[in-house]
Scaffold this motif. Structure first.
Motif, PDB file in Angstrom:
ATOM      1  N   ARG A  66     -38.897  12.905  19.838  1.00  0.00           N
ATOM      2  CA  ARG A  66     -39.333  13.332  18.521  1.00  0.00           C
ATOM      3  C   ARG A  66     -38.198  13.096  17.538  1.00  0.00           C
ATOM      4  O   ARG A  66     -37.120  13.667  17.672  1.00  0.00           O
ATOM      5  CB  ARG A  66     -39.711  14.810  18.525  1.00  0.00           C
ATOM      6  CG  ARG A  66     -40.350  15.270  17.214  1.00  0.00           C
ATOM      7  CD  ARG A  66     -40.472  16.762  17.156  1.00  0.00           C
ATOM      8  NE  ARG A  66     -41.364  17.222  16.109  1.00  0.00           N
ATOM      9  CZ  ARG A  66     -41.222  18.386  15.471  1.00  0.00           C
ATOM     10  NH1 ARG A  66     -40.233  19.201  15.804  1.00  0.00           N
ATOM     11  NH2 ARG A  66     -42.087  18.740  14.540  1.00  0.00           N
ATOM     12  N   LEU A  67     -38.473  12.242  16.543  1.00  0.00           N
ATOM     13  CA  LEU A  67     -37.505  11.966  15.489  1.00  0.00           C
ATOM     14  C   LEU A  67     -37.778  12.873  14.292  1.00  0.00           C
ATOM     15  O   LEU A  67     -38.931  13.164  13.970  1.00  0.00           O
ATOM     16  CB  LEU A  67     -37.586  10.507  15.049  1.00  0.00           C
ATOM     17  CG  LEU A  67     -37.420   9.440  16.138  1.00  0.00           C
ATOM     18  CD1 LEU A  67     -37.459   8.056  15.498  1.00  0.00           C
ATOM     19  CD2 LEU A  67     -36.160   9.638  16.925  1.00  0.00           C
ATOM     20  N   SER A  68     -36.688  13.278  13.634  1.00  0.00           N
ATOM     21  CA  SER A  68     -36.786  14.069  12.414  1.00  0.00           C
ATOM     22  C   SER A  68     -35.973  13.405  11.313  1.00  0.00           C
ATOM     23  O   SER A  68     -34.958  12.750  11.586  1.00  0.00           O
ATOM     24  CB  SER A  68     -36.254  15.486  12.634  1.00  0.00           C
ATOM     25  OG  SER A  68     -36.971  16.163  13.625  1.00  0.00           O
ATOM     26  N   CYS A  69     -36.402  13.584  10.091  1.00  0.00           N
ATOM     27  CA  CYS A  69     -35.689  13.040   8.945  1.00  0.00           C
ATOM     28  C   CYS A  69     -35.812  14.041   7.809  1.00  0.00           C
ATOM     29  O   CYS A  69     -36.909  14.260   7.292  1.00  0.00           O
ATOM     30  CB  CYS A  69     -36.270  11.694   8.544  1.00  0.00           C
ATOM     31  SG  CYS A  69     -35.626  11.014   7.009  1.00  0.00           S
ATOM     32  N   ALA A  70     -34.681  14.643   7.439  1.00  0.00           N
ATOM     33  CA  ALA A  70     -34.672  15.670   6.407  1.00  0.00           C
ATOM     34  C   ALA A  70     -34.021  15.136   5.145  1.00  0.00           C
ATOM     35  O   ALA A  70     -32.904  14.604   5.188  1.00  0.00           O
ATOM     36  CB  ALA A  70     -33.926  16.898   6.901  1.00  0.00           C
ATOM     37  N   LYS A  85     -50.295   2.743  17.702  1.00  0.00           N
ATOM     38  CA  LYS A  85     -51.487   3.586  17.545  1.00  0.00           C
ATOM     39  C   LYS A  85     -51.853   4.255  18.859  1.00  0.00           C
ATOM     40  O   LYS A  85     -51.872   3.625  19.907  1.00  0.00           O
ATOM     41  CB  LYS A  85     -52.665   2.748  17.045  1.00  0.00           C
ATOM     42  CG  LYS A  85     -52.625   2.436  15.561  1.00  0.00           C
ATOM     43  CD  LYS A  85     -53.830   1.612  15.141  1.00  0.00           C
ATOM     44  CE  LYS A  85     -53.769   1.282  13.658  1.00  0.00           C
ATOM     45  NZ  LYS A  85     -54.900   0.414  13.241  1.00  0.00           N
ATOM     46  N   GLY A  86     -52.141   5.545  18.764  1.00  0.00           N
ATOM     47  CA  GLY A  86     -52.516   6.301  19.949  1.00  0.00           C
ATOM     48  C   GLY A  86     -51.333   6.844  20.731  1.00  0.00           C
ATOM     49  O   GLY A  86     -51.507   7.667  21.629  1.00  0.00           O
ATOM     50  N   ARG A  87     -50.124   6.395  20.388  1.00  0.00           N
ATOM     51  CA  ARG A  87     -48.926   6.864  21.097  1.00  0.00           C
ATOM     52  C   ARG A  87     -47.976   7.636  20.179  1.00  0.00           C
ATOM     53  O   ARG A  87     -47.317   8.575  20.627  1.00  0.00           O
ATOM     54  CB  ARG A  87     -48.172   5.684  21.703  1.00  0.00           C
ATOM     55  CG  ARG A  87     -48.986   4.872  22.692  1.00  0.00           C
ATOM     56  CD  ARG A  87     -48.121   3.827  23.405  1.00  0.00           C
ATOM     57  NE  ARG A  87     -47.567   2.831  22.485  1.00  0.00           N
ATOM     58  CZ  ARG A  87     -46.266   2.626  22.322  1.00  0.00           C
ATOM     59  NH1 ARG A  87     -45.383   3.336  23.002  1.00  0.00           N
ATOM     60  NH2 ARG A  87     -45.838   1.688  21.476  1.00  0.00           N
ATOM     61  N   PHE A  88     -47.914   7.239  18.917  1.00  0.00           N
ATOM     62  CA  PHE A  88     -47.000   7.866  17.960  1.00  0.00           C
ATOM     63  C   PHE A  88     -47.813   8.691  16.959  1.00  0.00           C
ATOM     64  O   PHE A  88     -48.930   8.328  16.590  1.00  0.00           O
ATOM     65  CB  PHE A  88     -46.220   6.816  17.182  1.00  0.00           C
ATOM     66  CG  PHE A  88     -45.178   6.062  17.979  1.00  0.00           C
ATOM     67  CD1 PHE A  88     -45.121   6.139  19.358  1.00  0.00           C
ATOM     68  CD2 PHE A  88     -44.248   5.264  17.318  1.00  0.00           C
ATOM     69  CE1 PHE A  88     -44.163   5.439  20.078  1.00  0.00           C
ATOM     70  CE2 PHE A  88     -43.286   4.559  18.020  1.00  0.00           C
ATOM     71  CZ  PHE A  88     -43.245   4.644  19.406  1.00  0.00           C
ATOM     72  N   THR A  89     -47.203   9.779  16.509  1.00  0.00           N
ATOM     73  CA  THR A  89     -47.818  10.628  15.487  1.00  0.00           C
ATOM     74  C   THR A  89     -46.793  10.970  14.424  1.00  0.00           C
ATOM     75  O   THR A  89     -45.712  11.479  14.746  1.00  0.00           O
ATOM     76  CB  THR A  89     -48.364  11.927  16.098  1.00  0.00           C
ATOM     77  OG1 THR A  89     -49.318  11.622  17.126  1.00  0.00           O
ATOM     78  CG2 THR A  89     -49.052  12.767  15.027  1.00  0.00           C
ATOM     79  N   GLU A 141     -43.420  11.782  16.282  1.00  0.00           N
ATOM     80  CA  GLU A 141     -43.576  12.137  17.687  1.00  0.00           C
ATOM     81  C   GLU A 141     -43.948  10.858  18.430  1.00  0.00           C
ATOM     82  O   GLU A 141     -44.958  10.219  18.108  1.00  0.00           O
ATOM     83  CB  GLU A 141     -44.683  13.183  17.844  1.00  0.00           C
ATOM     84  CG  GLU A 141     -44.856  13.709  19.252  1.00  0.00           C
ATOM     85  CD  GLU A 141     -43.763  14.696  19.644  1.00  0.00           C
ATOM     86  OE1 GLU A 141     -43.292  15.453  18.782  1.00  0.00           O
ATOM     87  OE2 GLU A 141     -43.392  14.690  20.834  1.00  0.00           O
ATOM     88  N   MET A 142     -43.140  10.496  19.415  1.00  0.00           N
ATOM     89  CA  MET A 142     -43.344   9.252  20.143  1.00  0.00           C
ATOM     90  C   MET A 142     -43.606   9.566  21.618  1.00  0.00           C
ATOM     91  O   MET A 142     -42.739  10.146  22.284  1.00  0.00           O
ATOM     92  CB  MET A 142     -42.117   8.345  20.005  1.00  0.00           C
ATOM     93  CG  MET A 142     -41.743   8.060  18.556  1.00  0.00           C
ATOM     94  SD  MET A 142     -40.376   6.884  18.396  1.00  0.00           S
ATOM     95  CE  MET A 142     -39.038   7.841  19.098  1.00  0.00           C
TER      96      MET A 142
END
Length: 115
Positions: free
Chosen positions: A19-23, A64-68, A81-82
């Motif tokens: 899960r990547l975050s970017c603030a 598609k279908g894997r990342f959100t 979310e990967m």
């Protein structure tokens, strides 16, 4: 001055998740679109996912279908979310924010998918 700070990259086995975050911080306001690109050395930067102010999303066919992608407007933060990661997902991932006064980019975070 606006800054984007990314976190969450790393090494993961095929089939795993990250899960990547970017603030975004600083004098930023009226954020429209937020998103993620990725880049592999020697190749052009590729759009991975984007989310607009109405929470409409768009994805590259390859994810598609894997990342959100999602966003928290109160925190000026975008997430990626990967799941079901593949070796071909290995790249440097960059977030961006399109806001009233322009576009800002994160510094990039490395994602490596390998056994």
């Amino acid at each position: 001055q606006v800054q984007l700070v990314e976190s969450g990259g790393g090494l993961v086995q095929p089939g795993g998740s990250l899960r990547l975050s970017c603030a975004a911080s600083g004098s930023i306001f009226s954020i429209n679109t937020m998103g993620w690109y990725r880049q592999v050395p020697g190749k052009e930067r590729e759009l991975v996912a984007v989310i607009n102010s109405g929470d409409s999303t768009s994805y590259a066919d390859s994810v598609k279908g894997r990342f959100t992608i999602s966003r928290d407007n109160a925190k000026n933060t975008v997430y990626l979310e990967m799941n079901s990661l593949k070796p071909e997902d290995t790249a440097v991932y960059y977030c961006y924010v399109h806001w009233r006064l322009g576009v800002n980019w994160g510094q990039g975070t490395q994602v490596t998918v390998s056994s």
